[in-house]
Design a protein around this motif. Structure first.
Motif, PDB file in Angstrom:
ATOM      1  N   UNK A  48       0.829  -1.204   0.000  1.00 21.31           N
ATOM      2  CA  UNK A  48       0.000   0.000   0.000  1.00 21.31           C
ATOM      3  C   UNK A  48       0.860   1.249   0.000  1.00 21.31           C
ATOM      4  N   UNK A  49       0.307   2.291  -0.561  1.00 25.26           N
ATOM      5  CA  UNK A  49       1.029   3.553  -0.590  1.00 25.26           C
ATOM      6  C   UNK A  49       1.097   4.147   0.800  1.00 25.26           C
ATOM      7  N   UNK A  50       2.259   4.562   1.248  1.00 23.88           N
ATOM      8  CA  UNK A  50       2.358   5.138   2.605  1.00 23.88           C
ATOM      9  C   UNK A  50       1.664   6.478   2.680  1.00 23.88           C
ATOM     10  N   UNK A  51       0.969   6.679   3.794  1.00 19.93           N
ATOM     11  CA  UNK A  51       0.302   7.962   4.001  1.00 19.93           C
ATOM     12  C   UNK A  51       1.276   8.968   4.587  1.00 19.93           C
ATOM     13  N   UNK A  52       0.945  10.208   4.432  1.00 21.66           N
ATOM     14  CA  UNK A  52       1.816  11.269   4.936  1.00 21.66           C
ATOM     15  C   UNK A  52       1.781  11.297   6.448  1.00 21.66           C
ATOM     16  N   UNK A  53       2.903  11.658   7.102  1.00 15.83           N
ATOM     17  CA  UNK A  53       2.901  11.748   8.566  1.00 15.83           C
ATOM     18  C   UNK A  53       1.871  12.751   9.054  1.00 15.83           C
ATOM     19  N   UNK A  54       1.170  12.394  10.089  1.00 14.19           N
ATOM     20  CA  UNK A  54       0.140  13.254  10.641  1.00 14.19           C
ATOM     21  C   UNK A  54      -1.241  12.962  10.100  1.00 14.19           C
ATOM     22  N   UNK A  55      -1.337  12.277   8.933  1.00 12.25           N
ATOM     23  CA  UNK A  55      -2.637  11.928   8.378  1.00 12.25           C
ATOM     24  C   UNK A  55      -3.100  10.610   8.965  1.00 12.25           C
ATOM     25  N   UNK A  56      -4.397  10.316   8.890  1.00 10.61           N
ATOM     26  CA  UNK A  56      -4.879   9.030   9.415  1.00 10.61           C
ATOM     27  C   UNK A  56      -4.219   7.871   8.692  1.00 10.61           C
ATOM     28  N   UNK A  57      -3.641   6.966   9.423  1.00 12.46           N
ATOM     29  CA  UNK A  57      -2.940   5.830   8.842  1.00 12.46           C
ATOM     30  C   UNK A  57      -1.517   6.122   8.468  1.00 12.46           C
ATOM     31  N   UNK A  58      -1.040   7.339   8.733  1.00 14.57           N
ATOM     32  CA  UNK A  58       0.321   7.707   8.368  1.00 14.57           C
ATOM     33  C   UNK A  58       1.320   7.268   9.409  1.00 14.57           C
ATOM     34  N   UNK A  59       2.556   7.689   9.216  1.00 14.62           N
ATOM     35  CA  UNK A  59       3.622   7.333  10.126  1.00 14.62           C
ATOM     36  C   UNK A  59       3.476   8.043  11.455  1.00 14.62           C
ATOM     37  N   UNK A  60       4.206   7.602  12.446  1.00 11.76           N
ATOM     38  CA  UNK A  60       4.088   8.233  13.762  1.00 11.76           C
ATOM     39  C   UNK A  60       4.631   9.647  13.761  1.00 11.76           C
ATOM     40  N   UNK A  61       3.959  10.522  14.488  1.00 10.97           N
ATOM     41  CA  UNK A  61       4.414  11.887  14.588  1.00 10.97           C
ATOM     42  C   UNK A  61       5.634  11.971  15.505  1.00 10.97           C
ATOM     43  N   UNK A  62       6.473  12.931  15.184  1.00  2.75           N
ATOM     44  CA  UNK A  62       7.640  13.148  16.030  1.00  2.75           C
ATOM     45  C   UNK A  62       7.197  13.787  17.333  1.00  2.75           C
ATOM     46  N   UNK A  63       7.764  13.326  18.440  1.00  2.00           N
ATOM     47  CA  UNK A  63       7.375  13.834  19.736  1.00  2.00           C
ATOM     48  C   UNK A  63       7.927  15.215  20.002  1.00  2.00           C
ATOM     49  N   UNK A  64       7.502  15.791  21.116  1.00  2.00           N
ATOM     50  CA  UNK A  64       7.963  17.119  21.504  1.00  2.00           C
ATOM     51  C   UNK A  64       9.463  17.087  21.760  1.00  2.00           C
ATOM     52  N   UNK A  65      10.222  18.031  21.199  1.00  2.00           N
ATOM     53  CA  UNK A  65      11.683  18.016  21.400  1.00  2.00           C
ATOM     54  C   UNK A  65      12.051  18.254  22.854  1.00  2.00           C
ATOM     55  N   UNK A  66      13.271  17.866  23.197  1.00  2.00           N
ATOM     56  CA  UNK A  66      13.718  17.960  24.590  1.00  2.00           C
ATOM     57  C   UNK A  66      13.775  19.403  25.061  1.00  2.00           C
ATOM     58  N   UNK A  67      14.121  20.321  24.162  1.00  2.00           N
ATOM     59  CA  UNK A  67      14.180  21.730  24.565  1.00  2.00           C
ATOM     60  C   UNK A  67      12.805  22.241  24.979  1.00  2.00           C
ATOM     61  N   UNK A  68      11.781  21.861  24.217  1.00  2.00           N
ATOM     62  CA  UNK A  68      10.425  22.292  24.549  1.00  2.00           C
ATOM     63  C   UNK A  68       9.935  21.644  25.839  1.00  2.00           C
ATOM     64  N   UNK A  69      10.285  20.382  26.044  1.00  2.00           N
ATOM     65  CA  UNK A  69       9.880  19.702  27.276  1.00  2.00           C
ATOM     66  C   UNK A  69      10.518  20.369  28.496  1.00  2.00           C
ATOM     67  N   UNK A  70      11.810  20.684  28.388  1.00  2.00           N
ATOM     68  CA  UNK A  70      12.497  21.338  29.507  1.00  2.00           C
ATOM     69  C   UNK A  70      11.920  22.718  29.790  1.00  2.00           C
ATOM     70  N   UNK A  71      11.690  23.490  28.733  1.00  2.00           N
ATOM     71  CA  UNK A  71      11.098  24.818  28.917  1.00  2.00           C
ATOM     72  C   UNK A  71       9.708  24.722  29.535  1.00  2.00           C
ATOM     73  N   UNK A  72       8.964  23.731  29.146  1.00  2.00           N
ATOM     74  CA  UNK A  72       7.616  23.549  29.710  1.00  2.00           C
ATOM     75  C   UNK A  72       7.691  23.258  31.203  1.00  2.00           C
ATOM     76  N   UNK A  73       8.593  22.376  31.598  1.00  2.00           N
ATOM     77  CA  UNK A  73       8.744  22.050  33.020  1.00  2.00           C
ATOM     78  C   UNK A  73       9.165  23.282  33.817  1.00  2.00           C
ATOM     79  N   UNK A  74      10.116  24.047  33.264  1.00  2.00           N
ATOM     80  CA  UNK A  74      10.580  25.247  33.969  1.00  2.00           C
ATOM     81  C   UNK A  74       9.477  26.295  34.087  1.00  2.00           C
ATOM     82  N   UNK A  75       8.626  26.392  33.073  1.00  2.00           N
ATOM     83  CA  UNK A  75       7.496  27.319  33.157  1.00  2.00           C
ATOM     84  C   UNK A  75       6.513  26.894  34.246  1.00  2.00           C
TER      85      UNK A  75
END
Length: 205
Positions: A48-75
């Motif tokens: 089957x043709x692969x679906x685009x990331x973020x679309x239904x049936x597509x590849x897994x989305x990239x998680x939140x980067x470490x910089x954003x996670x750290x900034x979120x915790x500090x906030x």
């Protein structure tokens, strides 16, 4: 008494099992190619043709980067500390008012007014940190900009506290102010980095 078959006799039995001059065909399965199996039994299936990331049936989305996670915790941490300071200011003003009333001081109500004002000020700073941090998962650029503004204000207040503690010679206050300033500056830097910006500018479906 049997006689060997005459090779010139057209009605005789042909050698090797041939009768009437016609060679008998072997049954299928003995030297003949077999029927090819239906698709799905040993043949590669169409991928089957692969679906685009973020679309239904597509590849897994990239998680939140470490910089954003750290900034979120500090906030979250900074907002919680501001809320705690505001609550302590309100409780302290109420206690001060009670003491001033026992001493029959005429302006005892001013303590509560000052405490309430500080409570509202610190509560607003707490909300300015906690609200954008809670929107990091689904929020857009607005949450990132609000986090940068909140951290910048936090670093400015921490720097003023550092200068005040240094002028008073309060060593403990200086150490706390240094940590306070460092965490606020780190939050601003992490929010301004490229991976964090890419996370907030990612396409949403």
């Amino acid at each position: 008494m049997s006689y060997p078959p005459d090779p010139n006799n057209p009605y005789g039995a042909a050698p090797s099992g041939d009768y009437y001059g016609q060679k008998q065909q072997p049954a299928p399965g003995y030297g003949y190619p077999q029927q090819q199996p239906a698709p799905g039994y040993g043949y590669p299936q169409q991928q089957p043709y692969p679906a685009a990331p973020g679309m239904p049936g597509g590849g897994p989305q990239q998680g939140m980067p470490a910089q954003a996670v750290t900034a979120r915790v500090l906030l979250f941490v900074a907002g919680s500390l501001w809320a705690l300071m505001g609550l302590l200011m309100l409780i302290g003003s109420l206690a001060a008012q009670s003491m001033l009333e026992e001493m029959d001081v005429a302006d005892s109500g001013e303590a509560v007014g000052v405490g309430l004002l500080l409570f509202l000020l610190f509560g607003g700073l707490a909300a300015l940190h906690i609200v954008p941090a809670s929107m990091f998962g689904k929020g857009g650029t607005g949450a990132r900009v609000t986090g940068i503004i909140a951290s910048s204000l936090n670093s400015l207040v921490a720097l003023l506290a550092l200068l005040g503690g240094a002028s008073d010679g309060n060593a403990a206050g200086v150490v706390i102010s240094i940590l306070w300033t460092a965490t606020a500056v780190v939050t601003v830097i992490f929010l301004a980095m490229g991976p964090t910006g890419a996370w907030f500018n990612r396409p949403r479906y």
